[in-house]
Design a protein around this motif. Structure first.
Motif, PDB file in Angstrom:
ATOM      1  N   THR A 246      99.177   7.681   7.225  1.00 22.24           N
ATOM      2  CA  THR A 246      99.221   8.215   5.763  1.00 22.24           C
ATOM      3  C   THR A 246      97.684   7.800   5.373  1.00 22.24           C
ATOM      4  O   THR A 246      97.154   6.838   5.863  1.00 22.24           O
ATOM      5  CB  THR A 246     100.151   7.488   5.039  1.00 22.24           C
ATOM      6  OG1 THR A 246      99.946   5.742   5.027  1.00 22.24           O
ATOM      7  CG2 THR A 246     101.570   7.845   5.362  1.00 22.24           C
ATOM      8  N   GLY A 247      97.048   8.584   4.484  1.00 22.24           N
ATOM      9  CA  GLY A 247      95.978   8.477   4.077  1.00 22.24           C
ATOM     10  C   GLY A 247      95.243   9.598   3.384  1.00 22.24           C
ATOM     11  O   GLY A 247      95.888  10.543   2.957  1.00 22.24           O
ATOM     12  N   LYS A 248      93.884   9.476   3.061  1.00 23.04           N
ATOM     13  CA  LYS A 248      93.110  10.575   2.354  1.00 23.04           C
ATOM     14  C   LYS A 248      92.195  11.346   3.283  1.00 23.04           C
ATOM     15  O   LYS A 248      91.462  10.765   4.189  1.00 23.04           O
ATOM     16  CB  LYS A 248      92.401  10.029   1.152  1.00 23.04           C
ATOM     17  CG  LYS A 248      91.619  11.003   0.307  1.00 23.04           C
ATOM     18  CD  LYS A 248      91.115  10.185  -0.895  1.00 23.04           C
ATOM     19  CE  LYS A 248      89.767   9.679  -0.473  1.00 23.04           C
ATOM     20  NZ  LYS A 248      89.023   8.904  -1.659  1.00 23.04           N
ATOM     21  N   VAL A 249      91.960  12.634   3.205  1.00 23.51           N
ATOM     22  CA  VAL A 249      91.120  13.376   3.876  1.00 23.51           C
ATOM     23  C   VAL A 249      89.686  13.135   3.413  1.00 23.51           C
ATOM     24  O   VAL A 249      89.483  13.224   2.383  1.00 23.51           O
ATOM     25  CB  VAL A 249      91.397  14.963   3.798  1.00 23.51           C
ATOM     26  CG1 VAL A 249      90.448  15.590   4.648  1.00 23.51           C
ATOM     27  CG2 VAL A 249      92.738  15.262   4.356  1.00 23.51           C
ATOM     28  N   ILE A 250      88.991  12.546   4.380  1.00 25.43           N
ATOM     29  CA  ILE A 250      87.492  12.078   4.031  1.00 25.43           C
ATOM     30  C   ILE A 250      86.516  13.121   4.681  1.00 25.43           C
ATOM     31  O   ILE A 250      85.460  13.139   4.147  1.00 25.43           O
ATOM     32  CB  ILE A 250      87.164  10.932   4.437  1.00 25.43           C
ATOM     33  CG1 ILE A 250      87.255  10.633   5.840  1.00 25.43           C
ATOM     34  CG2 ILE A 250      88.037   9.906   3.474  1.00 25.43           C
ATOM     35  CD1 ILE A 250      86.699   9.138   6.290  1.00 25.43           C
ATOM     36  N   ASP A 251      86.942  13.933   5.502  1.00 27.13           N
ATOM     37  CA  ASP A 251      85.900  15.135   5.909  1.00 27.13           C
ATOM     38  C   ASP A 251      87.041  16.234   6.702  1.00 27.13           C
ATOM     39  O   ASP A 251      87.883  15.642   7.480  1.00 27.13           O
ATOM     40  CB  ASP A 251      85.118  14.572   7.004  1.00 27.13           C
ATOM     41  CG  ASP A 251      84.098  15.431   7.623  1.00 27.13           C
ATOM     42  OD1 ASP A 251      83.512  16.309   6.606  1.00 27.13           O
ATOM     43  OD2 ASP A 251      83.816  15.302   8.742  1.00 27.13           O
ATOM     44  N   LYS A 252      86.569  17.332   6.580  1.00 26.87           N
ATOM     45  CA  LYS A 252      87.046  18.460   7.279  1.00 26.87           C
ATOM     46  C   LYS A 252      86.119  19.518   7.441  1.00 26.87           C
ATOM     47  O   LYS A 252      85.601  19.939   6.473  1.00 26.87           O
ATOM     48  CB  LYS A 252      88.420  18.936   6.388  1.00 26.87           C
ATOM     49  CG  LYS A 252      89.163  19.692   7.382  1.00 26.87           C
ATOM     50  CD  LYS A 252      89.033  21.213   7.037  1.00 26.87           C
ATOM     51  CE  LYS A 252      90.093  22.257   7.688  1.00 26.87           C
ATOM     52  NZ  LYS A 252      90.123  23.818   6.832  1.00 26.87           N
ATOM     53  N   ALA A 253      85.960  19.954   8.649  1.00 27.28           N
ATOM     54  CA  ALA A 253      84.967  21.119   8.955  1.00 27.28           C
ATOM     55  C   ALA A 253      85.403  21.932   9.995  1.00 27.28           C
ATOM     56  O   ALA A 253      85.857  21.311  11.134  1.00 27.28           O
ATOM     57  CB  ALA A 253      83.419  20.397   9.287  1.00 27.28           C
ATOM     58  N   THR A 254      85.533  23.227   9.612  1.00 29.66           N
ATOM     59  CA  THR A 254      85.996  24.304  10.790  1.00 29.66           C
ATOM     60  C   THR A 254      85.026  25.417  10.689  1.00 29.66           C
ATOM     61  O   THR A 254      84.370  25.666   9.366  1.00 29.66           O
ATOM     62  CB  THR A 254      87.372  24.631  10.532  1.00 29.66           C
ATOM     63  OG1 THR A 254      87.602  25.215   9.340  1.00 29.66           O
ATOM     64  CG2 THR A 254      88.520  23.524  10.684  1.00 29.66           C
TER      65      THR A 254
END
Length: 361
Positions: A246-254
């Motif tokens: 469980t946590g927070k999305v701190i980075d996402k790149a596609t």
């Protein structure tokens, strides 16, 4: 059983969970399915065992990069036109329609194709989840040829394919999808009723409805959702269900590479007491690891949900700052066979390690 309007919300919700991030966003396909049911009536769902061995079945769905599906929207006619064009191409009448994958939008498109013709839809699919490539379907693994196949694009252009190699078919169909704006509808892997019985992952369509009902009725914190999910998966073709992070999305790149959405997301635990979780993406969530430690990997299912509501999140809708939970579910036993792992193990996606079952990690 017949699928009615009241089932579509749960089907869309449950199939997105099983889609492991892929399969296409279900919102527009659900609206189209609603319109089809209003116009043509409920859609019959049959168990594979009810199908005659000499019946003629075809799998129908969308091929492309899921991100594109948020902009290049399907029309009400695409699926039905694809089926009609396929029948004209092969000179045969289709007796039933099957799904590529029980994933998001691709769980609903076969319903739309079948509705106007009054055809039944098979309770099952070719993956038991979503996977990015055609040779990863259970149909292909069991020896069903991918063609004759037909593709239909947003402008009504039609292309046909003839090859005995599913890998060649995947390259060609993916190239066409890119040339056609990133998303097409296809009819492929035609098979007899006997071949379907020997190759399909059974029961997943109706299971998705039950799963969606569980998610809807227990809507709330993901930590509270674990017990209902474990109870449901315990009596299914799937393995155990775990809450792994469980946590927070701190980075996402596609980015779109070769017709696939490829990239990575990083999730940081709420209290920073745990190492960040990295999730590798190729249309679907394929690998979850903390540093160099693998937490779970394809072909087992990795599912990211909203932490507060437990609503599953497609990979193309995953965003920086979202508070999420990550579930892992053991895949159907079919995908743990030696034959299946030749095309769906982590090494098939470029990862330098062998598959280890969820329960053994």
């Amino acid at each position: 059983m017949k699928i009615e309007l009241k089932h579509l919300e749960d089907l869309a919700l449950g199939s997105v969970f099983l889609a492991t991030g892929g399969g296409g966003d279900p919102y527009v396909p659900r609206l189209i399915a609603e319109q089809a049911i209003k116009q043509f009536g409920p859609i019959e769902v049959i168990d594979p065992s009810e199908l005659n061995d000499d019946a003629y079945v075809v799998a129908i769905g969308s091929v492309g990069a899921p991100t594109v599906s948020l902009e290049l929207l399907p029309s009400v006619e695409d699926a039905a036109n694809t089926l009609a064009a396929f029948e004209k191409h092969v000179g045969k009448t289709v007796d039933a329609v099957a799904s590529f994958e029980i994933g998001g939008g691709n769980s609903l498109i076969p319903l739309v194709a079948a509705a106007g013709r009054g055809l039944p839809v098979i309770d099952g699919d070719g993956m038991g989840r979503a996977l990015p490539e055609a040779q990863m379907m259970s149909y292909a693994i069991a020896g069903v040829k991918p063609t004759p196949a037909l593709a239909y694009d947003y402008a009504g252009n039609i292309a046909t394919f003839s090859t005995n190699s599913t890998e060649v078919y995947e390259r060609h169909i993916r190239s066409l999808a890119m040339a056609a704006g990133g998303m097409i509808t296809t009819a492929e892997h035609p098979m007899s009723g006997r071949e379907l019985k020997d190759s399909i992952i059974p029961g997943t369509l109706l299971f998705s409805i039950k799963l969606g009902q569980t998610l809807r009725e227990n809507r709330g914190l993901a930590t509270d959702m674990l017990a209902p999910l474990q109870a449901l998966f315990k009596d299914s073709i799937y393995g155990e269900c775990r809450l792994i992070y469980t946590g927070k999305v701190i980075d996402k790149a596609t980015r779109i590479v070769g017709g696939y959405d490829i990239g990575e997301a990083t999730i940081e635990s709420f209290d920073s007491s745990d190492s960040p979780l990295s999730v590798s993406i190729k249309n679907e969530y394929l690998l979850a690891r903390k540093g160099e430690k693998v937490v779970t990997s394809v072909p087992d299912l990795i599912v990211i949900v909203d932490y507060e509501t437990s609503t599953p999140i497609n990979a193309e809708r995953l965003r920086y700052g979202q508070r999420v939970a990550v579930f892992a579910v053991g895949c159907p036993q079919f995908y743990r066979s030696e034959q299946a792992l030749k095309v769906v193990s982590p090494r098939c996606f470029g990862f330098d390690f062998d598959y280890v079952a969820l329960e053994d990690i």
